[in-house]
Write a protein that holds these residues in place. Structure first.
Motif, PDB file in Angstrom:
ATOM      1  N   GLU A   1       7.092   0.828  -9.732  1.00 48.02           N
ATOM      2  CA  GLU A   1       8.251   1.525  -9.177  1.00 48.02           C
ATOM      3  C   GLU A   1       8.524   1.104  -7.736  1.00 48.02           C
ATOM      4  O   GLU A   1       9.671   1.153  -7.275  1.00 48.02           O
ATOM      5  CB  GLU A   1       8.038   3.029  -9.284  1.00 48.02           C
ATOM      6  N   THR A   2       7.502   0.672  -7.024  1.00 54.92           N
ATOM      7  CA  THR A   2       7.709   0.129  -5.678  1.00 54.92           C
ATOM      8  C   THR A   2       8.433  -1.208  -5.743  1.00 54.92           C
ATOM      9  O   THR A   2       9.319  -1.493  -4.928  1.00 54.92           O
ATOM     10  CB  THR A   2       6.359  -0.041  -4.962  1.00 54.92           C
ATOM     11  N   LEU A   3       8.079  -2.032  -6.720  1.00 53.10           N
ATOM     12  CA  LEU A   3       8.714  -3.345  -6.850  1.00 53.10           C
ATOM     13  C   LEU A   3      10.223  -3.229  -7.054  1.00 53.10           C
ATOM     14  O   LEU A   3      10.987  -4.086  -6.605  1.00 53.10           O
ATOM     15  CB  LEU A   3       8.095  -4.117  -8.020  1.00 53.10           C
ATOM     16  N   VAL A   4      10.657  -2.150  -7.703  1.00 51.56           N
ATOM     17  CA  VAL A   4      12.093  -1.998  -7.982  1.00 51.56           C
ATOM     18  C   VAL A   4      12.786  -1.088  -6.967  1.00 51.56           C
ATOM     19  O   VAL A   4      13.991  -0.854  -7.076  1.00 51.56           O
ATOM     20  CB  VAL A   4      12.327  -1.456  -9.406  1.00 51.56           C
ATOM     21  N   GLY A   5      12.030  -0.563  -6.009  1.00 53.22           N
ATOM     22  CA  GLY A   5      12.648   0.230  -4.955  1.00 53.22           C
ATOM     23  C   GLY A   5      12.652   1.720  -5.180  1.00 53.22           C
ATOM     24  O   GLY A   5      13.204   2.464  -4.358  1.00 53.22           O
ATOM     25  N   LEU A   6      12.048   2.199  -6.257  1.00 53.71           N
ATOM     26  CA  LEU A   6      12.004   3.649  -6.491  1.00 53.71           C
ATOM     27  C   LEU A   6      11.029   4.344  -5.549  1.00 53.71           C
ATOM     28  O   LEU A   6      11.161   5.541  -5.301  1.00 53.71           O
ATOM     29  CB  LEU A   6      11.616   3.934  -7.945  1.00 53.71           C
ATOM     30  N   ARG A   7      10.042   3.601  -5.065  1.00 58.22           N
ATOM     31  CA  ARG A   7       9.096   4.153  -4.105  1.00 58.22           C
ATOM     32  C   ARG A   7       9.072   3.245  -2.876  1.00 58.22           C
ATOM     33  O   ARG A   7       9.126   2.026  -2.998  1.00 58.22           O
ATOM     34  CB  ARG A   7       7.688   4.270  -4.705  1.00 58.22           C
ATOM     35  N   ARG A   8       8.951   3.861  -1.717  1.00 58.97           N
ATOM     36  CA  ARG A   8       8.881   3.105  -0.460  1.00 58.97           C
ATOM     37  C   ARG A   8       7.419   2.956  -0.058  1.00 58.97           C
ATOM     38  O   ARG A   8       6.731   3.959   0.162  1.00 58.97           O
ATOM     39  CB  ARG A   8       9.658   3.827   0.637  1.00 58.97           C
ATOM     40  N   PRO A   9       6.908   1.735   0.051  1.00 56.72           N
ATOM     41  CA  PRO A   9       5.500   1.563   0.396  1.00 56.72           C
ATOM     42  C   PRO A   9       5.239   1.898   1.858  1.00 56.72           C
ATOM     43  O   PRO A   9       6.138   1.808   2.708  1.00 56.72           O
ATOM     44  CB  PRO A   9       5.263   0.072   0.119  1.00 56.72           C
TER      45      PRO A   9
ATOM     46  N   GLY B   1      12.026   0.583  -0.640  1.00 53.79           N
ATOM     47  CA  GLY B   1      12.524   1.847  -1.175  1.00 53.79           C
ATOM     48  C   GLY B   1      14.010   1.870  -1.419  1.00 53.79           C
ATOM     49  O   GLY B   1      14.627   2.942  -1.387  1.00 53.79           O
ATOM     50  N   ASP B   2      14.616   0.712  -1.703  1.00 57.90           N
ATOM     51  CA  ASP B   2      16.072   0.617  -1.870  1.00 57.90           C
ATOM     52  C   ASP B   2      16.374  -0.080  -3.199  1.00 57.90           C
ATOM     53  O   ASP B   2      16.314  -1.306  -3.297  1.00 57.90           O
ATOM     54  CB  ASP B   2      16.673  -0.165  -0.705  1.00 57.90           C
ATOM     55  N   VAL B   3      16.672   0.714  -4.230  1.00 61.75           N
ATOM     56  CA  VAL B   3      16.940   0.146  -5.558  1.00 61.75           C
ATOM     57  C   VAL B   3      18.138  -0.803  -5.549  1.00 61.75           C
ATOM     58  O   VAL B   3      18.053  -1.904  -6.100  1.00 61.75           O
ATOM     59  CB  VAL B   3      17.132   1.275  -6.599  1.00 61.75           C
TER      60      VAL B   3
ATOM     61  N   SER C   1       0.851  -1.194   0.000  1.00 62.10           N
ATOM     62  CA  SER C   1       0.000   0.000   0.000  1.00 62.10           C
ATOM     63  C   SER C   1       0.883   1.238   0.000  1.00 62.10           C
ATOM     64  O   SER C   1       1.942   1.258   0.636  1.00 62.10           O
ATOM     65  CB  SER C   1      -0.901   0.036   1.241  1.00 62.10           C
ATOM     66  N   LEU C   2       0.448   2.253  -0.739  1.00 57.51           N
ATOM     67  CA  LEU C   2       1.123   3.542  -0.762  1.00 57.51           C
ATOM     68  C   LEU C   2       0.064   4.616  -0.906  1.00 57.51           C
ATOM     69  O   LEU C   2      -0.677   4.641  -1.903  1.00 57.51           O
ATOM     70  CB  LEU C   2       2.125   3.620  -1.930  1.00 57.51           C
ATOM     71  N   ALA C   3      -0.022   5.482   0.082  1.00 63.23           N
ATOM     72  CA  ALA C   3      -1.091   6.478   0.126  1.00 63.23           C
ATOM     73  C   ALA C   3      -1.170   7.286  -1.158  1.00 63.23           C
ATOM     74  O   ALA C   3      -0.155   7.767  -1.668  1.00 63.23           O
ATOM     75  CB  ALA C   3      -0.874   7.414   1.320  1.00 63.23           C
ATOM     76  N   GLY C   4      -2.373   7.395  -1.684  1.00 64.83           N
ATOM     77  CA  GLY C   4      -2.603   8.182  -2.883  1.00 64.83           C
ATOM     78  C   GLY C   4      -2.311   7.471  -4.183  1.00 64.83           C
ATOM     79  O   GLY C   4      -2.554   8.038  -5.258  1.00 64.83           O
ATOM     80  N   ARG C   5      -1.814   6.221  -4.107  1.00 65.11           N
ATOM     81  CA  ARG C   5      -1.452   5.517  -5.347  1.00 65.11           C
ATOM     82  C   ARG C   5      -2.094   4.127  -5.446  1.00 65.11           C
ATOM     83  O   ARG C   5      -2.725   3.814  -6.452  1.00 65.11           O
ATOM     84  CB  ARG C   5       0.063   5.414  -5.497  1.00 65.11           C
ATOM     85  N   TYR C   6      -1.909   3.281  -4.459  1.00 64.39           N
ATOM     86  CA  TYR C   6      -2.497   1.941  -4.498  1.00 64.39           C
ATOM     87  C   TYR C   6      -2.616   1.431  -3.070  1.00 64.39           C
ATOM     88  O   TYR C   6      -1.991   1.959  -2.139  1.00 64.39           O
ATOM     89  CB  TYR C   6      -1.635   0.992  -5.341  1.00 64.39           C
ATOM     90  N   ARG C   7      -3.405   0.365  -2.912  1.00 65.95           N
ATOM     91  CA  ARG C   7      -3.587  -0.170  -1.562  1.00 65.95           C
ATOM     92  C   ARG C   7      -3.892  -1.667  -1.616  1.00 65.95           C
ATOM     93  O   ARG C   7      -4.576  -2.151  -2.518  1.00 65.95           O
ATOM     94  CB  ARG C   7      -4.696   0.568  -0.818  1.00 65.95           C
ATOM     95  N   GLU C   8      -3.326  -2.378  -0.637  1.00 64.68           N
ATOM     96  CA  GLU C   8      -3.596  -3.792  -0.409  1.00 64.68           C
ATOM     97  C   GLU C   8      -3.435  -4.625  -1.680  1.00 64.68           C
ATOM     98  O   GLU C   8      -4.320  -5.392  -2.067  1.00 64.68           O
ATOM     99  CB  GLU C   8      -5.014  -3.972   0.167  1.00 64.68           C
ATOM    100  N   VAL C   9      -2.269  -4.493  -2.301  1.00 66.86           N
ATOM    101  CA  VAL C   9      -1.995  -5.219  -3.534  1.00 66.86           C
ATOM    102  C   VAL C   9      -1.126  -6.435  -3.246  1.00 66.86           C
ATOM    103  O   VAL C   9      -0.088  -6.328  -2.585  1.00 66.86           O
ATOM    104  CB  VAL C   9      -1.290  -4.322  -4.577  1.00 66.86           C
ATOM    105  N   ASP C  10      -1.557  -7.597  -3.732  1.00 68.89           N
ATOM    106  CA  ASP C  10      -0.760  -8.816  -3.715  1.00 68.89           C
ATOM    107  C   ASP C  10      -0.440  -9.197  -5.155  1.00 68.89           C
ATOM    108  O   ASP C  10      -1.307  -9.111  -6.038  1.00 68.89           O
ATOM    109  CB  ASP C  10      -1.523  -9.965  -3.046  1.00 68.89           C
ATOM    110  N   LEU C  11       0.789  -9.604  -5.388  1.00 67.61           N
ATOM    111  CA  LEU C  11       1.224  -9.924  -6.747  1.00 67.61           C
ATOM    112  C   LEU C  11       2.288 -11.008  -6.700  1.00 67.61           C
ATOM    113  O   LEU C  11       3.198 -10.954  -5.858  1.00 67.61           O
ATOM    114  CB  LEU C  11       1.759  -8.657  -7.421  1.00 67.61           C
TER     115      LEU C  11
END
Length: 492
Positions: A295-303, A318-320, A262-272
């Protein structure tokens, strides 16, 4: 017929390279005219000549039958032609009003800010652009930045606008809004040259189309009656079939997983989960959260919550570098800002992730770096003078292949690619999608985010996101109507 702009028998050389070889184009007053061709066909060079950024070696440019101004007379050029480039020229740290009247804030003396903002509002109202003139340009969406650039171009008095890949980073609804604005401008007498690799858009918005191939003019025809196959054949010199995805059976090993993200304002409760030998698509509108999730999966954004695992290793949020060390390869959305360093060579760009493996004691062996780069150039069919050529000198499609080379150089366990074929031609698109499938056949898994439905056809399944949630897992075999209906929230 009265032509608004003409380029006649234009020749342009860069050393031994002939970028334009007797090329011509004639655009009728008040029409939207497409210019298409493969990367390297000469389109960008023609744009630079039509906008007065560089002179032709031979030939001439005419506006309304009159010779083009001297190159040094920039104001005269701005009154005749403007270009909205694929790469935005808006300055993020300035407000919308400041961007609209950059270097024109005043006729002399101090800047009267209230009057400047009033002028900006009047300009945006004239062209029906609903943007706060006091907002920072860096806070605008891609769509809003493009509309501001169009308004700025028209404010100089130009009635001829070049639009270079304007939809490359827009989703479906934003594209429709852009086309509605273009139709309105055409009704007001504005002439446009439209450059795009999305041929369906050419048929939707343009009246005529010119094809360049190998630096030459090939054909100009009305769009009506010019079949898709004929158009592609003119671009490539051969009949080109649509990309055919390969059949495969995914393995059992999970190579990439996101749990409770989850990341506020972008997505929430995602399983993949992505398995080896599997391509999983992410689809949705610009506000769906698909790019933020990738971008979260690759570390560009910190969930705010959740974990990411690459090949069984939980990576630091959040660590590329943590994700790359775990075995992730990444192709970013914006190759110009995030994908490569323009002044560095192909070899240097492509081998950045493995620089520490190409020598001892912190040094890089030039011979080992070159050998690895030559292999990647061959694997991806990068058109270049050699591994030492700066990436900034390559065409868009070949530059994107270098970005892919960097993502693939360390044989990743998982790939995340975002809009991988934006702004590239049909041949380059096939090569790039083929590179994803090659990696998957070697045992990797891939997440492919794209606004282009044709890209998503290589996926074994597509996760559709709507307002920050995954609303449906769509298996291979979907139709355009089925997928778009879910993306737009009509069906779930």
């Amino acid at each position: 017929m009265k032509y608004h702009v003409e380029a006649r028998n234009v020749v342009k050389r860069f050393g031994p390279t002939v970028a334009l070889n007797g090329a011509s184009i004639a655009i009728a007053e008040g029409e939207t005219h497409a210019l298409v061709g493969r990367n390297g066909a000469g389109k960008s060079t023609l744009v630079s000549i039509l906008t007065g950024l560089q002179p032709a070696d031979e030939g001439e440019v005419l506006f309304a039958g009159e010779p083009a101004p001297a190159l040094a007379d920039r104001d005269a050029w701005r009154r005749r032609v403007a270009c909205v480039y694929q790469k935005s020229t808006i300055i993020p740290a300035l407000t919308v009003a400041e961007n609209l009247f950059l270097n024109r804030q005043t006729d002399g003396g101090v800047i009267r800010w209230r009057a400047l903002r009033a002028r900006a509002r009047e300009l945006l109202d004239t062209y029906e652009v609903d943007v706060d003139v006091q907002a920072l340009a860096g806070d605008l969406s891609v769509e809003q930045r493009q509309l501001v650039e169009i308004a700025r171009a028209l404010s100089f008095g130009a009635r001829f606008i070049i639009l270079d890949e304007p939809t490359a980073r827009l989703d479906g609804p934003a594209i429709e809004r852009l086309f509605a604005r273009m139709r309105s401008l055409r009704e007001q007498g504005v002439t446009m040259m439209y450059i795009s690799h999305h041929l369906d858009e050419v048929y939707e918005i343009c009246q005529s189309v010119t094809v360049f191939r190998d630096a030459r003019h090939i054909v100009t025809r009305p769009v009506a009656g010019f079949s898709h196959d004929e158009l592609v054949g003119a671009m490539t010199g051969e009949a080109t079939a649509a990309y055919q995805s390969r059949a495969r059976t995914p393995g059992e090993r999970v190579v990439l997983a996101g749990e409770g993200l989850s990341l506020a304002g972008r997505y929430r409760e995602v399983d993949l989960t992505v398995r080896s030998g599997e391509v999983v698509g992410l689809a949705g509108s610009a506000s769906s959260g698909k790019v933020g999730l990738a971008e979260t999966l690759v570390g560009l954004r910190r969930p705010d919550a959740g974990t990411v695992t690459v090949d069984g290793v939980r990576v630091r949020p959040g660590d590329v570098p943590s994700a790359l060390r775990a075995g992730l390869g990444f192709v970013p959305e914006d190759r110009h800002h995030e994908g490569f360093v323009p002044l560095l060579s192909i070899a240097e760009n492509a081998t950045i992730p493995i620089a520490g493996k190409l020598g001892r004691f912190g040094t890089v062996s030039p011979s080992r770096q070159r050998a690895r780069a030559v292999q990647l150039i061959d694997d991806l069919d990068i058109k270049t003078e050699g591994p030492g050529q700066p990436v900034g000198d390559l065409s868009g499609g070949n530059a994107q292949k270098v970005v892919f080379a960097r993502a693939l150089v360390d044989d990743p366990s998982a790939l995340v690619v975002i809009n991988p074929t934006a702004g590239v031609d049909v041949k380059a698109k096939q090569a790039l999608l083929g590179a994803v499938e090659d990696a998957v056949e070697r045992g990797a898994g891939a997440v492919l985010v794209s606004d282009d439905l044709d890209d998503l056809r290589v996926c074994d399944r597509v996760l559709v996101m709507f307002h920050g949630r995954v609303v449906k897992d769509v298996p291979r075999g979907w139709t355009d109507h089925e997928l778009v209906a879910v993306m737009e929230g009509i069906e779930q």
